[in-house]
Design a protein around this motif. Structure first.
Motif, mmCIF file in Angstrom:
data_model
loop_
_atom_site.group_PDB
_atom_site.id
_atom_site.type_symbol
_atom_site.label_atom_id
_atom_site.label_comp_id
_atom_site.label_asym_id
_atom_site.label_seq_id
_atom_site.Cartn_x
_atom_site.Cartn_y
_atom_site.Cartn_z
ATOM 1 N N PHE A 209 0.759 -1.262 0.022
ATOM 2 C CA PHE A 209 -0.097 -0.111 0.064
ATOM 3 C C PHE A 209 0.874 1.304 -0.019
ATOM 4 O O PHE A 209 0.427 2.337 0.000
ATOM 5 C CB PHE A 209 -1.046 0.079 1.009
ATOM 6 C CG PHE A 209 -2.495 -0.654 0.912
ATOM 7 C CD1 PHE A 209 -2.421 -1.935 0.558
ATOM 8 C CD2 PHE A 209 -3.386 0.308 0.926
ATOM 9 C CE1 PHE A 209 -3.620 -2.485 0.125
ATOM 10 C CE2 PHE A 209 -4.555 -0.333 0.646
ATOM 11 C CZ PHE A 209 -4.823 -1.565 0.209
ATOM 12 N N GLN A 210 2.018 1.140 -0.063
ATOM 13 C CA GLN A 210 3.010 2.243 -0.007
ATOM 14 C C GLN A 210 3.198 2.876 -1.633
ATOM 15 O O GLN A 210 4.074 3.761 -1.768
ATOM 16 C CB GLN A 210 4.361 1.863 0.526
ATOM 17 C CG GLN A 210 4.515 1.532 1.998
ATOM 18 C CD GLN A 210 3.883 2.624 2.767
ATOM 19 O OE1 GLN A 210 4.154 3.805 2.735
ATOM 20 N NE2 GLN A 210 3.173 2.209 3.885
ATOM 21 N N LEU A 211 2.576 2.134 -2.523
ATOM 22 C CA LEU A 211 2.821 2.339 -3.992
ATOM 23 C C LEU A 211 2.443 3.829 -4.373
ATOM 24 O O LEU A 211 3.452 4.386 -5.103
ATOM 25 C CB LEU A 211 1.967 1.317 -4.872
ATOM 26 C CG LEU A 211 1.946 1.595 -6.207
ATOM 27 C CD1 LEU A 211 3.320 1.275 -6.840
ATOM 28 C CD2 LEU A 211 0.855 0.720 -6.971
ATOM 29 N N PRO A 212 1.606 4.369 -3.897
ATOM 30 C CA PRO A 212 1.139 5.957 -4.325
ATOM 31 C C PRO A 212 2.302 6.678 -3.826
ATOM 32 O O PRO A 212 2.743 7.587 -4.631
ATOM 33 C CB PRO A 212 -0.026 6.201 -3.734
ATOM 34 C CG PRO A 212 -0.784 4.969 -3.423
ATOM 35 C CD PRO A 212 0.393 3.898 -3.336
ATOM 36 N N LEU A 213 2.891 6.480 -2.620
ATOM 37 C CA LEU A 213 3.930 7.573 -1.975
ATOM 38 C C LEU A 213 5.285 7.439 -2.780
ATOM 39 O O LEU A 213 5.872 8.135 -3.193
ATOM 40 C CB LEU A 213 4.114 7.203 -0.524
ATOM 41 C CG LEU A 213 3.209 7.821 0.414
ATOM 42 C CD1 LEU A 213 3.410 7.375 1.701
ATOM 43 C CD2 LEU A 213 2.933 9.360 0.103
ATOM 44 N N VAL A 214 5.621 5.932 -3.224
ATOM 45 C CA VAL A 214 6.705 5.680 -4.025
ATOM 46 C C VAL A 214 6.640 6.588 -5.371
ATOM 47 O O VAL A 214 7.822 6.990 -5.674
ATOM 48 C CB VAL A 214 7.023 4.138 -4.237
ATOM 49 C CG1 VAL A 214 7.942 3.855 -4.981
ATOM 50 C CG2 VAL A 214 7.257 3.533 -2.800
ATOM 51 N N MET A 215 5.533 6.185 -6.009
ATOM 52 C CA MET A 215 5.341 7.128 -7.315
ATOM 53 C C MET A 215 5.399 8.334 -7.114
ATOM 54 O O MET A 215 5.657 9.198 -8.064
ATOM 55 C CB MET A 215 4.042 6.301 -8.076
ATOM 56 C CG MET A 215 4.052 5.093 -8.445
ATOM 57 S SD MET A 215 5.332 4.953 -9.640
ATOM 58 C CE MET A 215 5.085 3.062 -9.779
ATOM 59 N N PHE A 216 4.779 9.078 -5.916
ATOM 60 C CA PHE A 216 4.868 10.413 -5.867
ATOM 61 C C PHE A 216 6.442 11.041 -5.782
ATOM 62 O O PHE A 216 6.588 12.054 -6.306
ATOM 63 C CB PHE A 216 4.190 10.531 -4.483
ATOM 64 C CG PHE A 216 4.324 12.143 -4.150
ATOM 65 C CD1 PHE A 216 3.382 13.127 -4.591
ATOM 66 C CD2 PHE A 216 4.822 12.606 -3.214
ATOM 67 C CE1 PHE A 216 3.245 14.474 -4.295
ATOM 68 C CE2 PHE A 216 5.031 13.872 -2.615
ATOM 69 C CZ PHE A 216 4.158 14.727 -3.234
ATOM 70 N N PHE A 217 7.075 10.402 -4.868
ATOM 71 C CA PHE A 217 8.382 10.725 -4.881
ATOM 72 C C PHE A 217 9.296 10.418 -6.004
ATOM 73 O O PHE A 217 10.013 11.233 -6.304
ATOM 74 C CB PHE A 217 9.056 10.187 -3.554
ATOM 75 C CG PHE A 217 8.518 10.448 -2.267
ATOM 76 C CD1 PHE A 217 8.792 11.846 -1.811
ATOM 77 C CD2 PHE A 217 7.705 9.664 -1.557
ATOM 78 C CE1 PHE A 217 8.133 12.417 -0.828
ATOM 79 C CE2 PHE A 217 7.452 10.168 -0.191
ATOM 80 C CZ PHE A 217 7.602 11.640 0.186
ATOM 81 N N LEU A 218 8.977 9.743 -6.774
ATOM 82 C CA LEU A 218 9.653 9.348 -8.081
ATOM 83 C C LEU A 218 9.421 10.466 -8.989
ATOM 84 O O LEU A 218 10.012 10.818 -10.023
ATOM 85 C CB LEU A 218 9.247 8.088 -8.673
ATOM 86 C CG LEU A 218 9.884 6.827 -7.735
ATOM 87 C CD1 LEU A 218 9.454 5.591 -8.588
ATOM 88 C CD2 LEU A 218 11.386 6.897 -7.946
ATOM 89 N N ALA A 219 7.945 10.950 -9.080
ATOM 90 C CA ALA A 219 7.639 11.887 -9.807
ATOM 91 C C ALA A 219 8.305 13.300 -9.301
ATOM 92 O O ALA A 219 8.589 14.120 -10.197
ATOM 93 C CB ALA A 219 6.029 12.401 -9.730
ATOM 94 N N LYS A 220 8.357 13.484 -8.037
ATOM 95 C CA LYS A 220 8.984 14.777 -7.613
ATOM 96 C C LYS A 220 10.496 14.568 -8.084
ATOM 97 O O LYS A 220 11.187 15.759 -8.323
ATOM 98 C CB LYS A 220 9.049 14.771 -5.897
ATOM 99 C CG LYS A 220 7.793 15.264 -5.424
ATOM 100 C CD LYS A 220 7.378 16.579 -5.795
ATOM 101 C CE LYS A 220 6.125 16.960 -4.956
ATOM 102 N NZ LYS A 220 5.786 18.481 -5.106
ATOM 103 N N ALA A 221 11.037 13.472 -8.135
ATOM 104 C CA ALA A 221 12.313 13.533 -8.580
ATOM 105 C C ALA A 221 12.671 13.534 -9.896
ATOM 106 O O ALA A 221 13.798 13.544 -10.685
ATOM 107 C CB ALA A 221 13.035 12.142 -8.094
ATOM 108 N N GLY A 222 11.386 13.318 -10.758
ATOM 109 C CA GLY A 222 11.611 13.518 -12.198
ATOM 110 C C GLY A 222 11.909 12.211 -12.895
ATOM 111 O O GLY A 222 12.056 12.170 -13.869
#
Length: 288
Positions: A209-222
């Motif tokens: 269930f941590q998937l959205p946060l992982v994707m969020f930070f990956l998006a922040k990092a570009g």
């Protein structure tokens, strides 16, 4: 691996003074040891709490899916009746007698219960200690984009734990309890095998269930974008199905039940990435 960790956490810190000097690798390890020690103490305190209420936790929580009055079974039957479906949604009663076939079998399960239970209770503090170690490596803009990370990581973890316990666990227990090759074969489970099936299932759901946060930070990092996630959606769904097959027993029903929320979380990840890109364009219109 050591060089990678050193380069990742190679940052300027005050280290208790205003010198702003760069910390050495040994100092990084010493600091990490301090955070690990505090986390271990928190887990130990949580384990003590679990040990105090061990009887309740074992009978009502750990063995809960074996009881006919488990909330999930009651909810499904009531929902089936309200939807005028008869007993189609009701799960068959579980008739399993637990046993221990090893000298230290029950003690081993007891130790694992208090240890894992202590970790679950202390998870927000453990993650906070990890965050305190990583935080100095981030710049001001990165810190601004990570506000509330401790709350959201903990929130999603506990939501996943609840999903694994109230959804995945009862379906898994019910499937194996009522599955038989022949009517003359009786299911006699050991407490160790039961524990080793249920606990990884529940913890796996919490981590998934941590998937959205992982994707969020990956998006922040570009690293990822909403367009990219849409483009690889079919591959992501395939990976989710594989992950679901790994963290659930080999029956199709529990795998589908696990995969559906993960697919929903993936779609939420796309929306989060889209919001990240929208905000970055508003803050930096020259990038658009």
């Amino acid at each position: 691996m050591i060089k990678l960790l050193f380069s990742l956490f190679n940052r300027n810190r005050n280290a208790g003074s205003n010198s702003g000097r760069e910390m050495s690798f040994i100092e990084h390890l010493d600091e990490l040891r301090g955070h690990l020690f505090k986390s271990a103490v928190a887990v130990a305190l949580g384990a003590i709490i679990v040990a105090i209420y061990n009887s309740f936790i074992t009978k009502k929580i750990l063995l809960g899916p074996l009881h006919s009055d488990f909330p999930t079974y009651t909810f499904l039957c009531r929902a089936s009746q309200k939807l005028h479906l008869g007993n189609k949604l009701c799960l068959d009663p579980v008739h399993i007698k637990m046993q221990s076939n090893a000298v230290s079998g029950q003690f081993g399960v007891y130790f694992n219960i208090i240890l894992i239970g202590g970790f679950i209770l202390a998870f927000p503090y453990v993650f906070w200690q990890f965050w305190k170690f990583v935080k100095p490596a981030l710049n001001k803009n990165e810190l601004k984009n990570t506000r509330g990370v401790i709350f959201w990581v903990s929130f999603l973890f506990f939501i996943g734990i609840l999903f694994g316990y109230f959804v995945l666990a009862p379906y898994t227990v019910n499937f194996f309890a009522n599955f038989t090759l022949d009517e003359n074969i009786e299911n006699l489970w050991t407490i160790s095998s039961y524990f080793n099936t249920i606990v990884p299932l529940i913890l796996g759901a919490g981590l998934a269930f941590q998937l959205p946060l992982v994707m969020f930070f990956l998006a922040k990092a570009g690293i990822v974008s909403a367009a990219y996630l849409k483009r690889v959606r079919k591959y992501a769904i395939l990976i989710i199905l594989i992950v679901s097959a790994i963290i659930t027993p080999p029956d199709m029903l529990s795998q589908i039940i696990c995969a559906i929320p993960l697919i929903i979380l993936y779609e939420i990840s796309i929306l989060l990435c889209r919001n990240v890109e929208k905000k970055e364009k508003e803050e930096n219109p020259e990038w658009s």
